[in-house]
Design a protein around this motif. Structure first.
Motif, PDB file in Angstrom:
ATOM      1  N   HIS A   1      49.830  34.649  45.866  1.00 42.18           N
ATOM      2  CA  HIS A   1      48.783  35.681  45.825  1.00 42.18           C
ATOM      3  C   HIS A   1      47.438  35.012  45.508  1.00 42.18           C
ATOM      4  O   HIS A   1      47.028  34.912  44.357  1.00 42.18           O
ATOM      5  CB  HIS A   1      49.129  36.723  44.774  1.00 42.18           C
ATOM      6  CG  HIS A   1      48.274  37.956  44.852  1.00 42.18           C
ATOM      7  ND1 HIS A   1      48.315  38.945  43.912  1.00 42.18           N
ATOM      8  CD2 HIS A   1      47.367  38.362  45.777  1.00 42.18           C
ATOM      9  CE1 HIS A   1      47.457  39.900  44.232  1.00 42.18           C
ATOM     10  NE2 HIS A   1      46.878  39.557  45.357  1.00 42.18           N
ATOM     11  N   SER A   2      46.761  34.577  46.532  1.00 43.01           N
ATOM     12  CA  SER A   2      45.548  33.780  46.332  1.00 43.01           C
ATOM     13  C   SER A   2      44.421  34.576  45.694  1.00 43.01           C
ATOM     14  O   SER A   2      43.615  34.026  44.941  1.00 43.01           O
ATOM     15  CB  SER A   2      45.079  33.186  47.668  1.00 43.01           C
ATOM     16  OG  SER A   2      44.843  34.209  48.623  1.00 43.01           O
ATOM     17  N   ARG A   3      44.343  35.877  45.951  1.00 42.64           N
ATOM     18  CA  ARG A   3      43.248  36.676  45.376  1.00 42.64           C
ATOM     19  C   ARG A   3      43.354  36.762  43.859  1.00 42.64           C
ATOM     20  O   ARG A   3      42.346  36.657  43.152  1.00 42.64           O
ATOM     21  CB  ARG A   3      43.232  38.081  45.984  1.00 42.64           C
ATOM     22  CG  ARG A   3      42.836  38.141  47.452  1.00 42.64           C
ATOM     23  CD  ARG A   3      42.355  39.531  47.845  1.00 42.64           C
ATOM     24  NE  ARG A   3      43.241  40.598  47.414  1.00 42.64           N
ATOM     25  CZ  ARG A   3      44.327  41.000  48.080  1.00 42.64           C
ATOM     26  NH1 ARG A   3      44.665  40.403  49.204  1.00 42.64           N
ATOM     27  NH2 ARG A   3      45.084  41.974  47.622  1.00 42.64           N
ATOM     28  N   SER A   4      44.569  36.948  43.347  1.00 40.45           N
ATOM     29  CA  SER A   4      44.705  37.029  41.891  1.00 40.45           C
ATOM     30  C   SER A   4      44.457  35.657  41.264  1.00 40.45           C
ATOM     31  O   SER A   4      43.865  35.567  40.182  1.00 40.45           O
ATOM     32  CB  SER A   4      46.090  37.562  41.505  1.00 40.45           C
ATOM     33  OG  SER A   4      47.113  36.660  41.842  1.00 40.45           O
ATOM     34  N   LEU A   5      44.873  34.584  41.935  1.00 38.38           N
ATOM     35  CA  LEU A   5      44.594  33.247  41.422  1.00 38.38           C
ATOM     36  C   LEU A   5      43.090  33.027  41.315  1.00 38.38           C
ATOM     37  O   LEU A   5      42.591  32.491  40.314  1.00 38.38           O
ATOM     38  CB  LEU A   5      45.214  32.197  42.335  1.00 38.38           C
ATOM     39  CG  LEU A   5      44.931  30.726  41.990  1.00 38.38           C
ATOM     40  CD1 LEU A   5      45.448  30.382  40.601  1.00 38.38           C
ATOM     41  CD2 LEU A   5      45.550  29.808  43.037  1.00 38.38           C
ATOM     42  N   ALA A   6      42.352  33.446  42.327  1.00 34.14           N
ATOM     43  CA  ALA A   6      40.895  33.293  42.302  1.00 34.14           C
ATOM     44  C   ALA A   6      40.277  34.133  41.193  1.00 34.14           C
ATOM     45  O   ALA A   6      39.390  33.663  40.462  1.00 34.14           O
ATOM     46  CB  ALA A   6      40.312  33.680  43.660  1.00 34.14           C
ATOM     47  N   LEU A   7      40.746  35.370  41.039  1.00 33.68           N
ATOM     48  CA  LEU A   7      40.193  36.247  40.005  1.00 33.68           C
ATOM     49  C   LEU A   7      40.439  35.672  38.616  1.00 33.68           C
ATOM     50  O   LEU A   7      39.505  35.580  37.803  1.00 33.68           O
ATOM     51  CB  LEU A   7      40.823  37.642  40.105  1.00 33.68           C
ATOM     52  CG  LEU A   7      40.472  38.613  38.970  1.00 33.68           C
ATOM     53  CD1 LEU A   7      38.971  38.884  38.911  1.00 33.68           C
ATOM     54  CD2 LEU A   7      41.256  39.918  39.098  1.00 33.68           C
ATOM     55  N   TYR A   8      41.664  35.274  38.323  1.00 34.56           N
ATOM     56  CA  TYR A   8      41.974  34.787  36.986  1.00 34.56           C
ATOM     57  C   TYR A   8      41.208  33.490  36.685  1.00 34.56           C
ATOM     58  O   TYR A   8      40.765  33.262  35.556  1.00 34.56           O
ATOM     59  CB  TYR A   8      43.481  34.553  36.836  1.00 34.56           C
ATOM     60  CG  TYR A   8      44.319  35.788  37.075  1.00 34.56           C
ATOM     61  CD1 TYR A   8      43.817  37.065  36.831  1.00 34.56           C
ATOM     62  CD2 TYR A   8      45.621  35.687  37.568  1.00 34.56           C
ATOM     63  CE1 TYR A   8      44.576  38.199  37.056  1.00 34.56           C
ATOM     64  CE2 TYR A   8      46.395  36.820  37.794  1.00 34.56           C
ATOM     65  CZ  TYR A   8      45.870  38.071  37.548  1.00 34.56           C
ATOM     66  OH  TYR A   8      46.626  39.183  37.776  1.00 34.56           O
ATOM     67  N   THR A   9      41.030  32.661  37.685  1.00 34.78           N
ATOM     68  CA  THR A   9      40.264  31.429  37.487  1.00 34.78           C
ATOM     69  C   THR A   9      38.806  31.751  37.166  1.00 34.78           C
ATOM     70  O   THR A   9      38.210  31.155  36.260  1.00 34.78           O
ATOM     71  CB  THR A   9      40.354  30.535  38.735  1.00 34.78           C
ATOM     72  OG1 THR A   9      41.731  30.214  38.992  1.00 34.78           O
ATOM     73  CG2 THR A   9      39.570  29.248  38.539  1.00 34.78           C
ATOM     74  N   LYS A  10      38.235  32.707  37.874  1.00 37.05           N
ATOM     75  CA  LYS A  10      36.863  33.125  37.599  1.00 37.05           C
ATOM     76  C   LYS A  10      36.717  33.687  36.186  1.00 37.05           C
ATOM     77  O   LYS A  10      35.656  33.547  35.561  1.00 37.05           O
ATOM     78  CB  LYS A  10      36.416  34.177  38.613  1.00 37.05           C
ATOM     79  CG  LYS A  10      36.207  33.657  40.022  1.00 37.05           C
ATOM     80  CD  LYS A  10      35.832  34.799  40.958  1.00 37.05           C
ATOM     81  CE  LYS A  10      35.654  34.321  42.385  1.00 37.05           C
ATOM     82  NZ  LYS A  10      35.348  35.455  43.308  1.00 37.05           N
ATOM     83  N   LEU A  11      37.777  34.305  35.685  1.00 40.40           N
ATOM     84  CA  LEU A  11      37.741  34.917  34.358  1.00 40.40           C
ATOM     85  C   LEU A  11      38.035  33.915  33.238  1.00 40.40           C
ATOM     86  O   LEU A  11      38.136  34.306  32.078  1.00 40.40           O
ATOM     87  CB  LEU A  11      38.719  36.088  34.291  1.00 40.40           C
ATOM     88  CG  LEU A  11      38.357  37.302  35.162  1.00 40.40           C
ATOM     89  CD1 LEU A  11      39.470  38.343  35.120  1.00 40.40           C
ATOM     90  CD2 LEU A  11      37.044  37.923  34.709  1.00 40.40           C
TER      91      LEU A  11
END
Length: 297
Positions: free
Chosen positions: A136-146
């Motif tokens: 799930h690349s979108r959640s990986l990107a979101l959590y990294t941004k956070l």
């Protein structure tokens, strides 16, 4: 394949509030649909077998005083999603975080995550952690941004119980008298305590310890999706996996870089179900031993 169209949500109309026990069935339905949709899109099996099973999980989460809940709803009072923060020990764990598939990509998930991060920071936890489906690349990107960092790649393992005994490593049920020694293993491996979680697993009947040369060298709160294990060495971990009567839920979570353990599991007929990512925000100690995280951390 094009992304399915989702309903636009005005972020200004999203209200965050605590979850309510009577909402468990609806939260379970949303959680089941959200996990099933993303897993199906990537040709992976869903984490949960039915909305009713997830509803039972939600009922448990909403009833526990050591688990913080937050629900997102729109201006009409319709529930859009939920998130939870497990607060029983020195490190907090996030999940499950879910958003109705009809309103995903509308910043609801970000709002839910920001809420639990703020809660964890305000309450002074050393770290906040979560597990993320690696596909799930979108959640990986979101959590990294956070602010979360990827700290471990994991393989979700499932199969028939092995019924294997490792010479010199005796496995037995954990008792309350074992909690201090088990938690000392956790502190040695991870640098922090999980005493309350360890203690709670005894009443659930899933807790085990492994003894080597007359002392406790490892433990498990359950060789399962929601259980975690910590050991001094791989032989201890093999003993716990070998003695498990079942691998609860979708299975247990093994660090993929532990090649010895992964090969041992595969050689004994177990299979890899899916890849996951362990992520941490805040203090993180590189593990000093063999371990398996739960679906939280």
């Amino acid at each position: 394949m094009a992304e399915p169209r989702t309903e636009a949500i005005d972020p200004l109309n999203v209200v965050l509030r605590p979850g309510r026990p009577e909402e468990a069935p609806e939260l379970g339905r949303i959680c089941f649909n959200a996990f099933s949709a993303i897993a199906g899109k990537h040709d992976f099996p869903p984490d949960f077998p039915s909305p009713e099973v997830v509803g039972g999980l939600m009922s448990m989460l909403l009833s526990r005083p050591d688990i913080y809940s937050v629900v997102a709803e729109d201006g009409t009072g319709r529930v859009l999603g939920s998130n939870f923060l497990w607060e029983s020990d020195a490190v907090s764990g996030v999940g499950p975080v879910t958003v109705d598939p009809d309103v995903q990509n509308s910043s609801v998930g970000r709002r839910l995550m920001e809420n639990v991060i703020r809660r964890s920071d305000d309450r002074g936890f050393q770290s906040v952690r979560l597990l993320q489906a690696a596909y799930h690349s979108r959640s990986l990107a979101l959590y990294t941004k956070l602010g979360f960092n990827t700290v471990e790649l994991l393989s979700n393992i499932q199969g028939r119980p092995l019924g294997i005994h490792i010479d010199g490593h005796a496995v037995r049920p954990m008792t309350e008298a074992d909690v201090a020694a088990a938690d000392e293993v956790c502190r040695s491996v991870h640098g922090h305590s999980r005493r309350n979680e360890i203690f709670g697993s005894i009443s659930q009947g899933s807790a085990m310890v492994v003894e080597h040369q007359g002392r406790i060298t490892g433990y498990s709160t359950g060789v399962s999706f929601f259980g975690h294990s910590a050991c001094e060495a791989n032989e201890d971990l093999k003993a716990l996996i070998g003695a498990a009567k079942e691998f609860g839920g979708p299975g247990f979570l093994l660090p993929t870089r532990n090649g010895e353990m992964l090969r041992w599991c595969l050689e004994h007929g177990l299979r890899i179900v899916q890849p996951l990512t362990l992520m941490s925000r805040g203090i993180y100690q590189e593990p000093r031993g063999a371990f398996m995280p739960s679906i939280l951390f």
